[in-house]
Design a protein around this motif. Structure first.
Motif, PDB file in Angstrom:
ATOM      1  N   ALA A 154       6.681  -1.005  -0.183  1.00 53.69           N
ATOM      2  CA  ALA A 154       6.200  -1.017  -1.579  1.00 53.69           C
ATOM      3  C   ALA A 154       7.081  -0.128  -2.453  1.00 53.69           C
ATOM      4  O   ALA A 154       7.466  -0.519  -3.562  1.00 53.69           O
ATOM      5  N   GLU A 155       7.395   1.057  -1.961  1.00 54.29           N
ATOM      6  CA  GLU A 155       8.187   1.986  -2.781  1.00 54.29           C
ATOM      7  C   GLU A 155       9.629   1.517  -2.941  1.00 54.29           C
ATOM      8  O   GLU A 155      10.281   1.837  -3.945  1.00 54.29           O
ATOM      9  N   SER A 156      10.135   0.745  -1.989  1.00 50.27           N
ATOM     10  CA  SER A 156      11.499   0.226  -2.119  1.00 50.27           C
ATOM     11  C   SER A 156      11.610  -0.733  -3.300  1.00 50.27           C
ATOM     12  O   SER A 156      12.713  -1.015  -3.783  1.00 50.27           O
ATOM     13  N   HIS A 157      10.470  -1.239  -3.775  1.00 47.93           N
ATOM     14  CA  HIS A 157      10.452  -2.103  -4.957  1.00 47.93           C
ATOM     15  C   HIS A 157      10.055  -1.326  -6.207  1.00 47.93           C
ATOM     16  O   HIS A 157       9.814  -1.932  -7.260  1.00 47.93           O
ATOM     17  N   GLY A 158       9.929  -0.005  -6.072  1.00 44.14           N
ATOM     18  CA  GLY A 158       9.608   0.827  -7.234  1.00 44.14           C
ATOM     19  C   GLY A 158       8.139   0.907  -7.575  1.00 44.14           C
ATOM     20  O   GLY A 158       7.765   1.419  -8.635  1.00 44.14           O
ATOM     21  N   TYR A 159       7.287   0.413  -6.695  1.00 45.05           N
ATOM     22  CA  TYR A 159       5.845   0.409  -6.968  1.00 45.05           C
ATOM     23  C   TYR A 159       5.193   1.705  -6.502  1.00 45.05           C
ATOM     24  O   TYR A 159       5.733   2.423  -5.656  1.00 45.05           O
ATOM     25  N   GLY A 160       3.996   1.961  -7.028  1.00 38.75           N
ATOM     26  CA  GLY A 160       3.180   3.095  -6.604  1.00 38.75           C
ATOM     27  C   GLY A 160       2.196   2.662  -5.519  1.00 38.75           C
ATOM     28  O   GLY A 160       1.590   1.589  -5.615  1.00 38.75           O
ATOM     29  N   VAL A 161       2.054   3.484  -4.505  1.00 42.43           N
ATOM     30  CA  VAL A 161       1.113   3.206  -3.405  1.00 42.43           C
ATOM     31  C   VAL A 161      -0.145   4.053  -3.637  1.00 42.43           C
ATOM     32  O   VAL A 161      -0.079   5.291  -3.614  1.00 42.43           O
ATOM     33  N   ILE A 162      -1.251   3.400  -3.854  1.00 39.79           N
ATOM     34  CA  ILE A 162      -2.507   4.113  -4.134  1.00 39.79           C
ATOM     35  C   ILE A 162      -2.860   5.001  -2.939  1.00 39.79           C
ATOM     36  O   ILE A 162      -2.820   4.553  -1.785  1.00 39.79           O
ATOM     37  N   ARG A 163      -3.207   6.248  -3.218  1.00 42.13           N
ATOM     38  CA  ARG A 163      -3.455   7.216  -2.147  1.00 42.13           C
ATOM     39  C   ARG A 163      -4.916   7.581  -1.990  1.00 42.13           C
ATOM     40  O   ARG A 163      -5.312   8.075  -0.932  1.00 42.13           O
ATOM     41  N   ASP A 164      -5.694   7.368  -3.064  1.00 42.11           N
ATOM     42  CA  ASP A 164      -7.085   7.832  -3.014  1.00 42.11           C
ATOM     43  C   ASP A 164      -7.970   6.920  -2.183  1.00 42.11           C
ATOM     44  O   ASP A 164      -9.094   7.285  -1.861  1.00 42.11           O
ATOM     45  N   LEU A 165      -7.477   5.723  -1.858  1.00 40.39           N
ATOM     46  CA  LEU A 165      -8.279   4.771  -1.087  1.00 40.39           C
ATOM     47  C   LEU A 165      -7.462   4.303   0.108  1.00 40.39           C
ATOM     48  O   LEU A 165      -6.239   4.176   0.009  1.00 40.39           O
ATOM     49  N   CYS A 166      -8.154   4.027   1.207  1.00 40.85           N
ATOM     50  CA  CYS A 166      -7.476   3.738   2.468  1.00 40.85           C
ATOM     51  C   CYS A 166      -8.104   2.545   3.165  1.00 40.85           C
ATOM     52  O   CYS A 166      -9.233   2.154   2.855  1.00 40.85           O
ATOM     53  N   MET A 174     -19.062  -1.476   8.178  1.00 39.56           N
ATOM     54  CA  MET A 174     -17.867  -1.878   7.429  1.00 39.56           C
ATOM     55  C   MET A 174     -16.798  -0.789   7.490  1.00 39.56           C
ATOM     56  O   MET A 174     -15.623  -1.095   7.657  1.00 39.56           O
ATOM     57  N   HIS A 175     -17.213   0.457   7.341  1.00 41.18           N
ATOM     58  CA  HIS A 175     -16.250   1.562   7.327  1.00 41.18           C
ATOM     59  C   HIS A 175     -16.473   2.444   8.538  1.00 41.18           C
ATOM     60  O   HIS A 175     -17.460   3.170   8.620  1.00 41.18           O
ATOM     61  N   GLU A 176     -15.564   2.375   9.484  1.00 41.07           N
ATOM     62  CA  GLU A 176     -15.614   3.199  10.690  1.00 41.07           C
ATOM     63  C   GLU A 176     -14.302   3.981  10.788  1.00 41.07           C
ATOM     64  O   GLU A 176     -13.359   3.748  10.038  1.00 41.07           O
ATOM     65  N   ASP A 177     -14.237   4.877  11.754  1.00 39.14           N
ATOM     66  CA  ASP A 177     -12.976   5.560  12.046  1.00 39.14           C
ATOM     67  C   ASP A 177     -11.993   4.558  12.631  1.00 39.14           C
ATOM     68  O   ASP A 177     -12.410   3.631  13.315  1.00 39.14           O
ATOM     69  N   PRO A 178     -10.708   4.732  12.423  1.00 38.77           N
ATOM     70  CA  PRO A 178     -10.067   5.792  11.645  1.00 38.77           C
ATOM     71  C   PRO A 178      -9.871   5.387  10.198  1.00 38.77           C
ATOM     72  O   PRO A 178      -9.969   4.213   9.863  1.00 38.77           O
ATOM     73  N   SER A 179      -9.590   6.365   9.332  1.00 42.67           N
ATOM     74  CA  SER A 179      -9.129   6.071   7.981  1.00 42.67           C
ATOM     75  C   SER A 179      -7.640   5.720   8.067  1.00 42.67           C
ATOM     76  O   SER A 179      -6.895   6.356   8.813  1.00 42.67           O
ATOM     77  N   ILE A 180      -7.224   4.700   7.329  1.00 50.30           N
ATOM     78  CA  ILE A 180      -5.834   4.204   7.434  1.00 50.30           C
ATOM     79  C   ILE A 180      -5.145   4.318   6.087  1.00 50.30           C
ATOM     80  O   ILE A 180      -5.220   3.409   5.256  1.00 50.30           O
ATOM     81  N   PRO A 181      -4.460   5.437   5.824  1.00 50.21           N
ATOM     82  CA  PRO A 181      -3.742   5.581   4.546  1.00 50.21           C
ATOM     83  C   PRO A 181      -2.594   4.571   4.467  1.00 50.21           C
ATOM     84  O   PRO A 181      -2.071   4.132   5.504  1.00 50.21           O
ATOM     85  N   ASN A 182      -2.198   4.246   3.254  1.00 53.57           N
ATOM     86  CA  ASN A 182      -1.065   3.335   3.048  1.00 53.57           C
ATOM     87  C   ASN A 182       0.229   4.095   2.785  1.00 53.57           C
ATOM     88  O   ASN A 182       1.184   3.547   2.242  1.00 53.57           O
TER      89      ASN A 182
END
Ligand code: MG
Ligand code: MG
Length: 257
Positions: A154-166, A174-182
């Motif tokens: 994503a960053e190689s195309h100059g885009y921002g990768v959202i960090r607050d959500l994973c 629906m939401h179990e471990d682990p959290s998967i950051p991008n």
């Protein structure tokens, strides 16, 4: 604690994924200028209930709909409403189902009618980021290998990768471990094992990755109001390429790539 699924449990998650894929494909066909996200939401709920399943988003922490519908600068968690979708814009649709007690979670972003190239590029690169990340989801790799592959593309195309959500583990919840950051370094984090079931979901912005939440308590929007794309599937980790549970028969790493 990260669950390792039995063959019987995997089959149930496959069944949930087949249904969810059919729902999202139906919604994709409906998307055109003039349609409202409430109409999409109603169609999704009807299809899910007709199949004997439960829309997992409806009532989740009080959420009022069966889909999240997030146009333009809304990253995720947009609430369906009666505003007609506009030509040339984009809409992200996220949905989840529970079938026989097991969950599936998947999202896509689509252009509305004819959209400019920069919108189509954002959507394409977000999907590519997902597939590059998902390819790292194999036994023996680490969680950070997924995160890093998404971020680098994503960053190689100059885009921002959202960090607050994973992304997240998924199973009976629906939401179990682990959290998967991008985002983040490769080679770090939990070691992946066959039988883990994960929802990988890059959220990519044209501008900054910084976000805020609207007063409705749900909708997440980019701070600079740059447009965003979201792509998500529920996958099964194996000792080879992952099985894409919410896209039955997917062969993304075949000859086409
Ligand atoms: Mg989702
Ligand atoms: Mg998710």
């Amino acid at each position: 604690m990260i669950g390792i699924r039995s063959e019987d449990q995997i089959q149930k998650m496959r069944d949930a994924g087949v249904l969810l894929h059919a729902v999202l494909e139906h919604l994709k066909q409906m998307i055109q200028p003039g349609i409202t996200t409430r109409e999409l939401d109603q169609a999704a709920e009807r299809m899910i209930r007709d199949a004997g399943a439960i829309p997992s988003f409806l009532g989740y922490n009080g959420f009022s709909a069966s889909i999240c519908a997030s146009p333009d600068d809304q990253v995720v968690h947009g609430i369906p409403n009666d505003d007609p979708l506009e030509e040339g814009h984009l809409i992200s649709v996220d949905c989840g189902v529970i079938l026989h007690g097991w969950q599936s979670d998947s999202a896509f972003t689509a252009p509305i009618g004819q959209a400019p190239t920069k919108v189509l590029d954002l959507i394409r690169v977000t999907e590519e980021s997902f597939w590059l990340g998902a390819k790292q989801a194999r036994e023996g790799n680490r969680l950070g290998d997924i995160s890093n592959a998404v971020q680098r593309h994503a960053e190689s195309h100059g885009y921002g990768v959202i960090r607050d959500l994973c992304g997240h583990g998924i199973g009976q919840q629906m939401h179990e471990d682990p959290s998967i950051p991008n985002y983040g370094p490769a080679g770090r984090g939990v070691r992946l094992r066959a039988g883990m079931t994960l929802a990988i979901e890059p959220m990519i912005a044209m501008g900054t990755w910084r976000v805020f939440q609207m007063n409705d308590g749900w909708t997440v929007v980019t701070q600079d109001h740059g447009w965003c794309s979201h792509y998500e599937h529920t996958i099964l980790v194996t000792d080879g390429d992952p099985e894409i549970l919410s896209m039955p028969g997917a062969n993304p790493w075949g000859e086409a790539q």
